[in-house]
Design an enzyme around this catalytic site. Structure first.
Site, mmCIF file in Angstrom:
data_model
loop_
_atom_site.group_PDB
_atom_site.id
_atom_site.type_symbol
_atom_site.label_atom_id
_atom_site.label_comp_id
_atom_site.label_asym_id
_atom_site.label_seq_id
_atom_site.Cartn_x
_atom_site.Cartn_y
_atom_site.Cartn_z
ATOM 1 N N GLY A 48 0.832 -1.191 0.000
ATOM 2 C CA GLY A 48 0.000 0.000 0.000
ATOM 3 C C GLY A 48 0.868 1.242 0.000
ATOM 4 N N GLN A 53 3.258 9.947 1.130
ATOM 5 C CA GLN A 53 4.541 9.237 1.180
ATOM 6 C C GLN A 53 5.448 9.598 0.011
ATOM 7 O OE1 GLN A 53 2.597 5.198 1.905
ATOM 8 N NE2 GLN A 53 4.519 4.975 3.022
ATOM 9 N N CYS A 89 6.140 -0.561 6.985
ATOM 10 C CA CYS A 89 5.775 0.622 6.196
ATOM 11 C C CYS A 89 6.952 1.006 5.320
ATOM 12 C CB CYS A 89 5.414 1.766 7.147
ATOM 13 S SG CYS A 89 4.988 3.303 6.306
ATOM 14 N N LEU A 90 6.657 1.366 4.079
ATOM 15 C CA LEU A 90 7.720 1.779 3.161
ATOM 16 C C LEU A 90 8.451 3.011 3.680
ATOM 17 C CD1 LEU A 90 5.781 1.278 -0.189
ATOM 18 C CD2 LEU A 90 7.648 -0.143 0.685
ATOM 19 N N HIS A 131 -4.084 1.350 7.646
ATOM 20 C CA HIS A 131 -2.708 1.870 7.673
ATOM 21 C C HIS A 131 -2.562 3.056 6.712
ATOM 22 C CE1 HIS A 131 1.816 1.126 7.730
ATOM 23 N NE2 HIS A 131 1.674 1.900 6.676
ATOM 24 N N GLU A 132 -3.110 2.912 5.498
ATOM 25 C CA GLU A 132 -2.933 3.970 4.487
ATOM 26 C C GLU A 132 -3.765 5.206 4.823
ATOM 27 O OE1 GLU A 132 -0.488 3.627 2.616
ATOM 28 O OE2 GLU A 132 -0.233 1.486 2.960
ATOM 29 N N HIS A 135 -2.004 7.388 7.090
ATOM 30 C CA HIS A 135 -1.032 8.268 6.415
ATOM 31 C C HIS A 135 -1.701 9.582 5.984
ATOM 32 C CE1 HIS A 135 2.722 6.071 6.103
ATOM 33 N NE2 HIS A 135 2.132 5.004 5.598
HETATM 34 ZN ZN ZN Z 1 2.935 3.140 5.540
#
Ligand code: ZN
Length: 267
Positions: A48, A53, A89-90, A131-132, A135
């Protein structure tokens, strides 16, 4: 084009993203942003990605398997059931952490053409959506997580949590406040920075049921009313530096806040 993914510490990851209007969505800039997000997510092998991000404060997320784009996603939990899941998480490379998430959520959004999406998601898809959307609200999972782990570490080697649940050390009283309406199973957790002993705990609402209480992974007594916590746990619970206390509570629906307070004497 594949874009650079911002990492923890970048202020943009802590900002609120803006709604996308239909006119915005039709613009070449936003359509390009969506393409960039898809390419960046694919290249990163993540599951995701949220627009902030890659440096755009727009309420757009892309999830994989199968790939779907959600514009202005709004989540509503379906039922109270939550579970503890391990997330990464990225934007926080090399780390994972345990987070409580709703098992089932309804997502209402638009697709890239502006058509409405209204679906119910479970399992991994539900977790990724939560999660997204975090963000888009400037929240990283590390702020919700307990037991942050470096990848490959076993839980008992977990480093102390660095941030997350609010911690106030003044006067040796730790307070955790949840700001949103809650219900169902919730948990509070925090890490003690010094060695010492817990002399008293207060939990609100007092009618909550303590379903579990752990001190650095060791399970203490459970299955009693929060108002009885001092009798059940004892008034002199010793903790070591970096010990984590985690209390799981069953709360009746619609409570506006959970408060857990610990009086702590450092040794
Ligand atoms: Zn993330």
């Amino acid at each position: 084009m594949i874009q650079k993914i911002l990492e923890q510490g970048d202020p943009m990851l802590h900002m609120l993203s803006d709604e996308v209007t239909l006119a915005d969505l039709a613009s070449p800039e936003v359509q390009q942003l969506i393409l960039d997000m898809k390419h960046t997510l694919r290249a990163s092998k993540g599951i995701g990605l949220a627009a902030p991000q890659i440096g755009h404060l727009r309420r757009i997320i892309v999830v994989n398997d199968p790939q779907m784009v959600f514009v202005n996603p709004v989540l509503t939990p379906v039922g109270d059931e939550q579970e503890c899941v391990v997330e990464g998480c990225l934007s926080v490379p090399g780390m994972t952490g345990e987070v409580m998430r709703y098992k089932t959520v309804r997502v209402q959004a638009m697709d890239p053409q502006g058509s409405p999406i209204d679906m119910t998601c479970t399992k991994l898809r539900a977790v990724v959506l939560q999660h997204e959307v975090d963000h888009l609200n400037g929240t990283l999972y590390t702020e919700r997580a307990t037991n942050m782990l470096t990848k490959g570490a076993s839980p008992h080697e977990a480093p102390p949590k660095q941030d997350g649940t609010k911690k106030r050390v003044g006067g040796k009283t730790f307070v955790i406040d949840s700001e949103r309406a809650v219900g169902g199973n919730q948990f509070v957790a925090w890490t003690f920075l010094e060695k010492g002993k817990i002399v008293e705990m207060r939990i609100s609402p007092p009618s909550a049921i303590v379903r579990g209480i752990w001190l650095s992974g060791m399970r203490l007594r459970s299955g009693f009313k929060a108002s009885d916590i001092n009798e059940k746990i004892g008034r002199a619970l010793h903790v070591g530096a970096n010990d984590q206390l985690r209390i799981e509570l069953q709360i009746s629906k619609g409570k506006k806040r959970i408060m857990a307070e610990v009086d702590f004497d450092a040794e």
